[in-house]
Design a protein around this motif. Structure first.
Motif, PDB file in Angstrom:
ATOM      1  N   LEU A  62      -5.976   4.030   1.291  1.00  0.00           N
ATOM      2  CA  LEU A  62      -4.964   2.973   1.324  1.00  0.00           C
ATOM      3  C   LEU A  62      -4.783   2.427   2.731  1.00  0.00           C
ATOM      4  O   LEU A  62      -4.543   1.229   2.923  1.00  0.00           O
ATOM      5  CB  LEU A  62      -3.640   3.514   0.779  1.00  0.00           C
ATOM      6  CG  LEU A  62      -3.610   3.678  -0.743  1.00  0.00           C
ATOM      7  CD1 LEU A  62      -2.388   4.465  -1.185  1.00  0.00           C
ATOM      8  CD2 LEU A  62      -3.630   2.319  -1.433  1.00  0.00           C
ATOM      9  N   ARG A  92      -6.577   9.755  -0.621  1.00  0.00           N
ATOM     10  CA  ARG A  92      -5.896   8.569  -1.158  1.00  0.00           C
ATOM     11  C   ARG A  92      -5.174   7.820  -0.044  1.00  0.00           C
ATOM     12  O   ARG A  92      -5.216   6.601   0.048  1.00  0.00           O
ATOM     13  CB  ARG A  92      -4.898   8.992  -2.234  1.00  0.00           C
ATOM     14  CG  ARG A  92      -4.201   7.830  -2.943  1.00  0.00           C
ATOM     15  CD  ARG A  92      -3.227   8.341  -4.016  1.00  0.00           C
ATOM     16  NE  ARG A  92      -2.533   7.252  -4.673  1.00  0.00           N
ATOM     17  CZ  ARG A  92      -2.983   6.622  -5.756  1.00  0.00           C
ATOM     18  NH1 ARG A  92      -4.153   6.977  -6.290  1.00  0.00           N
ATOM     19  NH2 ARG A  92      -2.293   5.626  -6.306  1.00  0.00           N
ATOM     20  N   ASP A 126      -7.404   5.162  -8.122  1.00  0.00           N
ATOM     21  CA  ASP A 126      -6.962   6.067  -9.176  1.00  0.00           C
ATOM     22  C   ASP A 126      -7.599   7.456  -9.075  1.00  0.00           C
ATOM     23  O   ASP A 126      -6.998   8.452  -9.460  1.00  0.00           O
ATOM     24  CB  ASP A 126      -7.282   5.443 -10.552  1.00  0.00           C
ATOM     25  CG  ASP A 126      -6.510   4.143 -10.772  1.00  0.00           C
ATOM     26  OD1 ASP A 126      -7.020   3.246 -11.469  1.00  0.00           O
ATOM     27  OD2 ASP A 126      -5.399   4.034 -10.215  1.00  0.00           O
ATOM     28  N   VAL A 166       0.839  -1.208   0.000  1.00  0.00           N
ATOM     29  CA  VAL A 166       0.000   0.000   0.000  1.00  0.00           C
ATOM     30  C   VAL A 166       0.872   1.256   0.000  1.00  0.00           C
ATOM     31  O   VAL A 166       0.480   2.294  -0.558  1.00  0.00           O
ATOM     32  CB  VAL A 166      -1.000   0.029   1.169  1.00  0.00           C
ATOM     33  CG1 VAL A 166      -1.982  -1.115   1.058  1.00  0.00           C
ATOM     34  CG2 VAL A 166      -0.331   0.039   2.505  1.00  0.00           C
ATOM     35  N   ALA A 218       1.758   1.748  -3.501  1.00  0.00           N
ATOM     36  CA  ALA A 218       0.576   2.168  -4.251  1.00  0.00           C
ATOM     37  C   ALA A 218       0.286   3.655  -4.053  1.00  0.00           C
ATOM     38  O   ALA A 218      -0.385   4.273  -4.883  1.00  0.00           O
ATOM     39  CB  ALA A 218      -0.643   1.338  -3.833  1.00  0.00           C
ATOM     40  N   ALA A 219       0.758   4.201  -2.942  1.00  0.00           N
ATOM     41  CA  ALA A 219       0.515   5.620  -2.673  1.00  0.00           C
ATOM     42  C   ALA A 219       1.230   6.502  -3.700  1.00  0.00           C
ATOM     43  O   ALA A 219       0.771   7.606  -4.012  1.00  0.00           O
ATOM     44  CB  ALA A 219       0.978   5.971  -1.265  1.00  0.00           C
ATOM     45  N   GLY A 222      -4.311   0.836  -5.315  1.00  0.00           N
ATOM     46  CA  GLY A 222      -4.316   2.284  -5.362  1.00  0.00           C
ATOM     47  C   GLY A 222      -5.588   2.842  -5.973  1.00  0.00           C
ATOM     48  O   GLY A 222      -5.972   2.452  -7.075  1.00  0.00           O
TER      49      GLY A 222
END
Lengths: 194, 212
Positions: free
Chosen positions: B155, B151, B144, B88, B91-92, B142
């Motif tokens: 996450l 965000r 989008d 995660v 993914a950030a 993530g």
């Protein structure tokens, strides 16, 4: 007490046959469509029940090996169907699976485990191919896949539940008679009278 | 013996708490929250459950970890947690390509197959599989459409959801592994087989449609 447990197991598996629902769109619709696909095809149903019965007849380790291995081999056949790989005479192969597996149970056949696995695996490919060709049209392919895999597993459980009656002399006779009935029905599908 | 029972009760309590949080949480996700941004967090918690590829992968991961006796691999759960956190975090900042979700299905296929077959794997291989699978799912999570604080909240929620889902499943598998009867273990292997079979089919479809 044990017989009651077996009966419950068979009924639990056969509950899958009463899952009549409208197959709609989306996740639930895809799952229902997939679940009903093997359940509404009697040739699929009798063959899958025969797999469970034969596994129970053969005893451990076939009893648990078949329900574990069968879904994955069936998925391989399904993958062939998805890819459009032609498999000759799929419907005949499905009908033949009922004939052969039913006959194995009726004859109380106990081949070596590897041979039983090869026979069951070969027919699993045919069943999977038939389900897999429908996959691209499914509302939700993953839910559809889970649906028919789970339905197939429940049919196996129903067959195992009934097949475990072989522990009693009368039960053994009943199971073999059931296998004979399945073989006859398979023959009916094969020649087209059913 | 007493220590064993105490550890078992602790794990059972953890499973009940995780399961209760999991079952109770979606109620909040559908309601308006008075705190700005908390909607993102709730959505993040639910994310692993509403993405079928992630759900299958995490269920199989939990079964895979819990299937092995605890004393044989004490690092599996910490590695799952670390992989989730790493995934995660990545993914950030990193955009996730579409094929990551197909990769999650591939992990579900592998993990389901390992649960079904239950081969003798080295501890290093098992730990590597656990860490990589958790990282992969985290990386593919993530959102989008969100940036900045929403965000990050999403996450964070996803990490929590992933851990809860995997923990509940591994506790179930762990409980099964301690039963005297062989049937619960067989049922776990059948579940693994079902996950592998469904994943194989959908992966094949995705590859066929991608190449067509």
């Amino acid at each position: 007490m044990y017989a009651i447990r077996l009966l419950s197991l068979a009924v639990f598996g056969l509950i899958s046959a009463s899952a009549h629902a409208h197959a709609g769109a989306g996740l639930s619709g895809g799952f229902v469509s997939g679940f009903l696909h093997p359940v509404l095809g009697w040739d699929h149903v009798i063959a899958m029940v025969a797999v469970g019965m034969w596994g129970a007849f053969l005893g451990a380790p076939a009893l648990w090996l078949l329900p574990v291995v069968f879904p994955m081999v069936m998925a391989f056949g399904g993958a062939l169907g998805v890819l459009g790989v032609p498999l000759p005479a799929v419907e005949a192969g499905i009908a033949l699976s009922a004939v052969v597996l039913g006959a194995m149970v009726a004859a109380a056949a106990r081949p070596p485990l590897w041979l039983a696995a090869v026979v069951v695996g070969a027919f699993a490919v045919f069943h999977g191919h038939a389900h897999g060709t429908e996959l691209p049209e499914a509302a939700n392919p993953l839910a559809y896949s889970l649906g028919f895999v789970i339905a197939t597993g429940l049919l196996h459980i129903a067959g195992i539940g009934f097949g475990l009656l072989v522990r009693w002399p009368q039960g053994r006779l009943a199971v073999r008679a059931g296998g004979g009935a399945i073989a006859l029905a398979g023959l009916g599908f094969l020649v087209g009278v059913l | 013996m007493r220590g064993h029972w105490r550890a078992g009760r602790q794990r059972a309590c953890a499973a009940v708490v995780a399961g209760g949080l999991w079952l109770g949480w979606p109620v909040g996700a559908w309601a308006h929250s008075p705190m700005p941004g908390m909607g993102s967090f709730y959505n993040g918690v639910l994310h692993p459950a509403v993405v079928p590829a992630h759900l299958l992968c995490l269920l199989a991961l939990g079964l895979f970890i819990g299937q092995q006796p605890r004393q044989q691999d004490g690092l599996a759960v910490p590695l799952m947690l670390a992989g989730t956190a790493l995934g995660v975090l990545l993914a950030a900042w990193l955009p996730g390509p579409a094929w990551l979700e197909q990769g999650a299905l591939a992990w579900a296929l592998l993990l389901g197959g390992l649960v079904a077959a239950r081969p003798a794997l080295s501890r290093l291989v098992r730990q590597g599989v656990v860490a990589l699978a958790a990282t992969w799912v985290g990386l593919d999570s993530g959102p989008d459409a969100l940036q900045g604080a929403p965000r990050a909240l999403a996450l964070a929620g996803t990490a929590l959801g992933m851990v809860m889902l995997t923990t509940w499943t591994l506790m179930l598998a762990d409980w099964v592994a301690t039963r005297a009867s062989a049937w619960p273990s067989v049922a776990l292997r059948v579940l693994g087989s079902w996950i592998a079979a469904a994943s194989l089919l959908v992966l094949t479809l995705a590859l066929a449609q991608g190449s067509g």
